[in-house]
Design an enzyme around this catalytic site. Structure first.
Site, PDB file in Angstrom:
ATOM      1  N   ASP A 123       0.809  -1.213   0.000  1.00  0.00           N
ATOM      2  CA  ASP A 123       0.000   0.000   0.000  1.00  0.00           C
ATOM      3  C   ASP A 123       0.850   1.273   0.000  1.00  0.00           C
ATOM      4  O   ASP A 123       1.850   1.369   0.722  1.00  0.00           O
ATOM      5  CB  ASP A 123      -0.859  -0.014   1.281  1.00  0.00           C
ATOM      6  CG  ASP A 123      -1.848   1.129   1.339  1.00  0.00           C
ATOM      7  OD1 ASP A 123      -2.721   1.193   0.474  1.00  0.00           O
ATOM      8  OD2 ASP A 123      -1.723   1.967   2.257  1.00  0.00           O
ATOM      9  N   GLU A 178       1.408  -0.341  -5.011  1.00  0.00           N
ATOM     10  CA  GLU A 178       0.490   0.718  -5.410  1.00  0.00           C
ATOM     11  C   GLU A 178       1.247   2.030  -5.443  1.00  0.00           C
ATOM     12  O   GLU A 178       1.673   2.528  -4.396  1.00  0.00           O
ATOM     13  CB  GLU A 178      -0.659   0.823  -4.397  1.00  0.00           C
ATOM     14  CG  GLU A 178      -1.642   1.895  -4.784  1.00  0.00           C
ATOM     15  CD  GLU A 178      -2.302   2.623  -3.628  1.00  0.00           C
ATOM     16  OE1 GLU A 178      -3.390   3.154  -3.808  1.00  0.00           O
ATOM     17  OE2 GLU A 178      -1.694   2.678  -2.527  1.00  0.00           O
TER      18      GLU A 178
HETATM   19  C1  BGC Z   1      -5.319   2.526  -0.224  1.00  0.00           C
HETATM   20  C2  BGC Z   1      -6.471   3.289   0.306  1.00  0.00           C
HETATM   21  C3  BGC Z   1      -6.108   3.743   1.700  1.00  0.00           C
HETATM   22  C4  BGC Z   1      -4.775   4.508   1.713  1.00  0.00           C
HETATM   23  C5  BGC Z   1      -4.227   4.652   3.084  1.00  0.00           C
HETATM   24  C6  BGC Z   1      -4.312   3.637  -0.324  1.00  0.00           C
HETATM   25  O1  BGC Z   1      -3.649   3.909  -1.310  1.00  0.00           O
HETATM   26  O2  BGC Z   1      -5.565   1.893  -1.436  1.00  0.00           O
HETATM   27  O3  BGC Z   1      -7.668   2.578   0.299  1.00  0.00           O
HETATM   28  O4  BGC Z   1      -7.110   4.587   2.169  1.00  0.00           O
HETATM   29  O5  BGC Z   1      -3.813   3.857   0.960  1.00  0.00           O
HETATM   30  O6  BGC Z   1      -3.747   3.435   3.545  1.00  0.00           O
END
Ligand code: BGC
Length: 579
Positions: free
Chosen positions: A218, A285
Site C-alpha cells: 500500500d 500501489e
Molecule cells: C489505499 C487506500 C487507503 C490509503 C491509506 C491507499 O492507497 O488503497 O484505500 O485509504 O492507501 O492506507
C-alpha cells in the site's frame, strides 16, 4: 494481417504472476457468512466455486487484520492476526487451503507507511515520554510557536487537513505532535527505526508461512520523508483537498523509501529460493501519472516485481490516450524484461461503468488528478456499461497480468447517491463533504436477484449490510447473469477462459497494427487480433483485417462477423477458435 508495427516483447513469462488474472476482494463487501452484515473470510470461502468458474488465478484480499476500521482496514492494529469481524487464523488457513484446491492463490495487502492508533506500539508511544524509544518508532515532534500549538511543519494530509495531530499527555495538557500522512487514526511509522524494519520482516514471513503467495503493498510513494521534515512549497488555493498533499516533494517519491523495498525484494526472493514450489512476489500501489521513469524506480529487479500500470485505468476514452497509456508502460518495462500489471478498477476509484458513461469521458481535461476524479458531467450508464465491456476485453488482451475488482464482472456502477449519514469514507468527513470519497465502489455485492439477505450478500434474515445497497441492485446480481448469453458475467468468463487457453494471450509480443482511423485501437497478440472502436460510428474493417479471421469474443453480443465494428465495441479475432 496488415502493417504490424512497434513490436513489444515481454521478458520471459515464466512466473505465474506475470500472466495471472487476479481478483481483488474488498473483504467487507464480498460475502457475509455469519449474518452480521459485514463480509468475512467464511463468505469468501463459500464463494470460491464462483471465483473458480470465473477463471481467476489469485485473490488479493484488502487488509483483513485487526483494525478499528477508520479506513476500513488500512489502519492496522495488529499485523499478525485476523480482524475478528472477518474470522480468525483458523478460518484464514481453511480459506487458503480451499482456495488452493480450486487452483486459486491468495495475496494479502500490507500497509507499511502507517498503522492504526490502536496498534500496541503506538499506544505504548503515547504512554511514553518525548525522546523515548517507544516514540522513536513514529514521527513525534514538538510543535512550533511559543506554546508548541502550531504543527511542526506545514504538511497536508492526503485525506484533508494538516498531516500532524497533537497528543494530550497523561496529565491532560497538550503534548507533542505526530505525523499522519492520511488521518489521525493512521500514525506514520518511522522506517529509520530498526524495530519497525524487523517487525515487517517478521510479518511478511509469517503470512508466507501460512501459504500466502504475495503482497499488494500500500501507498509506497509516501514512505520515506525528507530529512529534517522541512516545510513544503506552497500549493495554490484552488487545488482539491486530496491533491494538495500529493504536491509535497518532501513526502512523495522520496529516495529514503527505496532502501525498504530493496530489503523486501531480497527477503521475498529469498523465501521463494528457500521454498521449492513456492513463487512469492510483491505488487506495489504507486500512482505515477504518465511518468514511466518513476514507475521504473519502483518496478525493477531490485525492488517490486510489479507496480500497477494505473495510466491505463486513468486514460480518457480516446484512441490517442488509450494507446499512449499502454504503449508508454510497455515501452518502459519490456526492455528491462519487466511485465506490466493492468487494471481498470479498484476500491479507491470510481467504477468503470460510471467513469466511461460520463458525457466528457473522451476529454483529457476531465481526467486530471488521481483516481478519485468525480465530475459533474451527465452520466449514461448504458453507454458506460457498453464501454466497460469493451475496455475489459482490452485489459484481458494486454501482455502482463490483469487485476479485476469485485463487481466489475457484474457491471456494477458507482453508487453516487449514498446519503451523507451512511457514508463512511474518511475522505468525505475530512474534506467536509467537498469530496464524496470512495464508498460508492464499496457497496456490498448482489449475489441474488431476490432481496433477502441484501441480495444474497448475507444469509436470509441477517442484519442490514454495513453499507446500504441501492434499490435496483438486484438487476446486477450474479444469479441474474449466470448462464445468460450476453451478460457481463458471461463475457468476463468467456474472455478469461480464452485468455487462459490461448498461449498467444499469455505470453509473447504486443504488435500495434498501423491503421489510420481516428477511433480504432488495433493490435495483435500472436495470431489474435484485438480491435476497439471508441467512436460513435461503426468502423468498416475491410482492408484492416482479412477475410479468414473469425470473431472469437465480442464485447457486443450482436457482433458475430469481422466486417464492421460497432461503436464502443471490442473484438478478438483469430483464424482458429482457440476453444
Ligand atoms: C489505499 C487506500 C487507503 C490509503 C491509506 C491507499 O492507497 O488503497 O484505500 O485509504 O492507501 O492506507
Amino acid at each position: 494481417m496488415t502493417n504490424a508495427t512497434d513490436q513489444h516483447h515481454l521478458g520471459s513469462t515464466t512466473h505465474w504472476w506475470e500472466t495471472a488474472v487476479v481478483y481483488q476482494v474488498y473483504v467487507r463487501s464480498f460475502a457475509d457468512a455469519n449474518g452480521d452484515g459485514i463480509g468475512d473470510l467464511a463468505g469468501i470461502t463459500s464463494r470460491l466455486p464462483y471465483l473458480a468458474d470465473l477463471g481467476v488465478d489469485a485473490l488479493w484480499l484488502t487488509p483483513c487484520f485487526p483494525s478499528p476500521q477508520h479506513d476500513h482496514g488500512y489502519d492496522v492494529a495488529d499485523y499478525f492476526d485476523i480482524e475478528p469481524a472477518y474470522g480468525d487464523l483458523a478460518i484464514f488457513d481453511t480459506m487458503v487451503s480451499r482456495a488452493r484446491e480450486h487452483g486459486i492463490r491468495i495475496l494479502m495487502d500490507v500497509v507499511p507507511n502507517h498503522c492504526s492508533w490502536d496498534h500496541e506500539w503506538f499506544k505504548a508511544a503515547l504512554a511514553a515520554a518525548p525522546g523515548s524509544p517507544e516514540r522513536e518508532r513514529f514521527y513525534f515532534r514538538d510543535g512550533r510557536g511559543a506554546d508548541g500549538s502550531e504543527p511542526p511543519n506545514n504538511w497536508q494530509a492526503v485525506f484533508g487537513g494538516p498531516a500532524w495531530h497533537r497528543v494530550v499527555d497523561a496529565d491532560g495538557t497538550p503534548g507533542q505532535w505526530y505525523l499522519q500522512t492520511f488521518t489521525p487514526q493512521q500514525p506514520d511509522w518511522n522506517w529509520g527505526c530498526a524495530d519497525v524494519v524487523d517487525y515487517f520482516d517478521r510479518m511478511i514471513t509469517f503470512w508466507f508461512d501460512r501459504g500466502v503467495d504475495g503482497f499488494r503493498v500500500d501507498a509506497v510513494a509516501v514512505l520515506g520523508k525528507a530529512p529534517g521534515l522541512p516545510d513544503a512549497p506552497p500549493v495554490p488555493d484552488d487545488v482539491r483537498p486530496t491533491d494538495r498533499a500529493l504536491r509535497n516533494p518532501h513526502t512523495h517519491f522520496r529516495p529514503e523509501g527505496h532502501d525498504v523495498w530493496r530489503r523486501w525484494r531480497k527477503l521475498v526472493d529469498g523465501y521463494s529460493a528457500e521454498h521449492p514450489g513456492r513463487e512469492v512476489f510483491t505488487i506495489a500501489e504507486a500512482y505515477t501519472p504518465r511518468q514511466p521513469e518513476v514507475l521504473l524506480q519502483f518496478q525493477n529487479h531490485e525492488e517490486f516485481h510489479q507496480v500497477f500500470a494505473f495510466d491505463f485505468m486513468l486514460a480518457p476514452w480516446n484512441v490517442h490516450d488509450l494507446r499512449e497509456s499502454i504503449d508508454a508502460t510497455v515501452r518502459a518495462l519490456s526492455p528491462e524484461g519487466l511485465v506490466p500489471a493492468w487494471t481498470l478498477n479498484n476500491h479507491d476509484a470510481q467504477r468503470a461503468v460510471t467513469r466511461y458513461g460520463r458525457a466528457d469521458a473522451h476529454d483529457p481535461a476531465s481526467w486530471t488528478g488521481n483516481n478519485l476524479v468525480y465530475t459533474d458531467a451527465p452520466i449514461d450508464l448504458d453507454l458506460g456499461a457498453r464501454r466497460a465491456r469493451a475496455i475489459a476485453m482490452i485489459l484481458l488482451a494486454l501482455p502482463g497480468s490483469a487485476y479485476l475488482y469485485q463487481g466489475e464482472e457484474l457491471g456494477l456502477p458507482e453508487v453516487l447517491d449514498i446519503p451523507a449519514e451512511a457514508r463512511q469514507d474518511p475522505i468525505f468527513f475530512r474534506t467536509n463533504g467537498a469530496e464524496i470519497g470512495r464508498d460508492g465502489c464499496r457497496v456490498p455485492l448482489p449475489w441474488t436477484t431476490a432481496e433477502d439477505g441484501a441480495h444474497g450478500f448475507s444469509p436470509i434474515g441477517s442484519a442490514a449490510p454495513w453499507m446500504p445497497q441501492p434499490s435496483a441492485w438486484g438487476q446486477y446480481a450474479a444469479d441474474a447473469q449466470d448462464g445468460v448469453d450476453g451478460s457481463m458475467l458471461e463475457l468476463y468468463r468467456r474472455a478469461i477462459s480464452v485468455r487462459r487457453r490461448h498461449g498467444d494471450l499469455r505470453g509473447g509480443a504486443l504488435r500495434w497494427i498501423a491503421v489510420e482511423h481516428p477511433t480504432l485501437l488495433a493490435f495483435e497478440r500472436g495470431e489474435i487480433t484485438v480491435l476497439l472502436n471508441v467512436g460513435s460510428d461503426p468502423v468498416e474493417l475491410s482492408g484492416i483485417v482479412d477475410g479468414t479471421t473469425r470473431v472469437v469474443v465480442a464485447s457486443d453480443p450482436e457482433t458475430s462477423s469481422a466486417s464492421v465494428l460497432p461503436p464502443d465495441t471490442a473484438i478478438w479475432l483469430a483464424r482458429t477458435d482457440p476453444t
